[in-house]
Write an enzyme that holds these catalytic residues in place. Structure first.
Site, PDB file in Angstrom:
ATOM      1  CB  THR A  12      -0.932  -0.007   1.237  1.00  0.00           C
ATOM      2  OG1 THR A  12      -1.762  -1.161   1.134  1.00  0.00           O
ATOM      3  CG2 THR A  12      -1.802   1.220   1.319  1.00  0.00           C
ATOM      4  CB  THR A  89       0.780  -3.806   6.390  1.00  0.00           C
ATOM      5  OG1 THR A  89      -0.516  -3.755   5.793  1.00  0.00           O
ATOM      6  CG2 THR A  89       1.437  -2.443   6.372  1.00  0.00           C
ATOM      7  CG  ASP A  90      -2.421  -7.450   3.436  1.00  0.00           C
ATOM      8  OD1 ASP A  90      -2.774  -6.685   4.361  1.00  0.00           O
ATOM      9  OD2 ASP A  90      -3.022  -7.522   2.346  1.00  0.00           O
TER      10      ASP A  90
HETATM   11  N1  ASP Z   1      -2.734  -5.196   0.686  1.00  0.00           N
HETATM   12  C1  ASP Z   1      -1.588  -4.418   1.065  1.00  0.00           C
HETATM   13  C2  ASP Z   1      -0.327  -5.248   0.940  1.00  0.00           C
HETATM   14  O1  ASP Z   1       0.006  -5.955   1.867  1.00  0.00           O
HETATM   15  C3  ASP Z   1      -1.752  -3.900   2.421  1.00  0.00           C
HETATM   16  C4  ASP Z   1      -0.676  -2.981   2.881  1.00  0.00           C
HETATM   17  O2  ASP Z   1       0.372  -2.814   2.254  1.00  0.00           O
HETATM   18  O3  ASP Z   1      -0.892  -2.391   3.937  1.00  0.00           O
HETATM   19  O4  ASP Z   1       0.317  -5.153  -0.071  1.00  0.00           O
END
Ligand code: ASP
Length: 323
Positions: A12, A89-90
């Site tokens: 993200t 973050t995932d």
């Molecule tokens: N869907 C995103 C990912 O992990 C979430 C994030 O980056 O916070 O790429």
């Protein structure tokens, strides 16, 4: 001034709203990310290396191992003092943990991300990048393993987990709390991460499955894994590591087929403990040959087993790596 290399992988933090798809998509280059944080110039001499630009759900354990090799190569340079990795973050905690186990370098390696995209008003990317670079450049950052730096908190890779699906204060270390905090521009690390376990195979065996127990579950998935056959299985039991009786039967069948099984807990904090004697308790399964993950979460125990299987297939040797 210290030199920090920022390796970008996507997430993200590197996404913007796209009207065609109606959501965030990868759109920000490594250079753009650095340009978004002018204060970096006062913190460290910076260099950017683009590893990938993908949502972190696209990361695989093999890609994580490749990232580990790239990080070690960069840290091997005399002119580099530390590395910051930007990541979705995932699966951030999984990459952080795999790097923690596999990296050879002793130089600081910090991983960060963002919960809001670059087109959002409250984009938390720049602040997180700055805090991660400040941490990687501080004299106390070495010797703690890989550090996850988000929302001004500094976490040990083996303890950190994502606790909220959207909130910016999502990363926590539910067992012991963060190692430290970033106070404006000053990282303060208050407790040492004593664990420096290393598992450094040439390659990884990704044929390892994670099964989470739920009330009334049967042994069906375990039978499927015998048929496949899987190279290893991790089970997240209830509480301190207990499973339904039918699951115990499934686990015993998997073990009998020569497939190692590791027991973790589906609870977000605390370790597997042999407190009970009934059929399906952690104790009853340890007697049947299951390995205990200790404090390691199921998703991290899965990566650890993949790495261990890259080193050895010998049961006694595999057991040595688990609590
Ligand atoms: N869907 C995103 C990912 O992990 C979430 C994030 O980056 O916070 O790429």
């Amino acid at each position: 001034m210290k030199k920090i290399v920022m390796i970008t992988t996507g997430g993200t933090i590197a996404m913007k709203y796209d009207p065609d798809t109606g959501g965030l998509i990868p759109a920000v280059s490594g250079e753009d990310l650095m340009e978004a944080v002018p204060a970096l110039r006062k913190t460290a001499e910076m260099e950017v290396v683009e590893f990938s630009n993908v949502p972190s759900g696209y990361m695989t354990p093999s890609k994580m191992l490749e990232l580990s090799h790239v990080t070690d190569q960069i840290c091997g340079r005399d002119d580099v003092d530390g590395v910051v990795i930007t990541h979705g973050t995932d699966t951030l905690e999984e990459t952080a943990y795999l790097l923690d186990l596999t990296l050879h370098t002793k130089k600081p390696v910090c991983i960060t991300g963002a919960m809001r995209g670059a087109s959002d008003t409250s984009w938390d990317g720049p602040g997180n990048i700055l805090a991660a670079v400040q941490t990687a450049a501080c004299d106390d950052a070495g010797g703690h393993g890989v550090l996850a730096v988000l929302n001004d908190k500094i976490h040990a890779a083996r303890e950190v987990t994502k606790t909220h699906s959207t909130n910016t204060d999502t990363f926590a270390s539910p067992y012991w709390g963060p190692l430290g905090y970033v106070y404006f521009d000053k990282p303060v690390i208050m407790r040492k991460n004593e664990h420096n376990e290393k598992i450094q195979p040439e390659s990884i065996d990704e044929n390892v499955y994670l099964i989470q127990c739920a009330a009334g579950m049967d042994d069906y998935l375990f039978r499927c894994l015998i048929e496949k056959p899987a190279a290893g299985v991790v089970v997240e039991g209830f509480g301190c590591g207990n499973v339904p009786p039918a699951v115990k039967a499934g686990i015993e069948a998997v073990l009998k087929a020569g497939i190692p099984v590791v027991l973790a807990t589906r609870v977000s904090a605390g370790r597997v403990v042999e407190a009970y004697g009934y059929e399906g308790s952690a104790h009853s399964m340890r007697k049947a040959g299951i390995l205990l993950a200790g404090e390691c979460s199921g998703i991290k125990a899965r990566l650890k087993l993949m790495l261990v299987l890259g080193l050895t297939r010998e049961r006694g040797e595999i057991a040595r790596y688990f609590y």
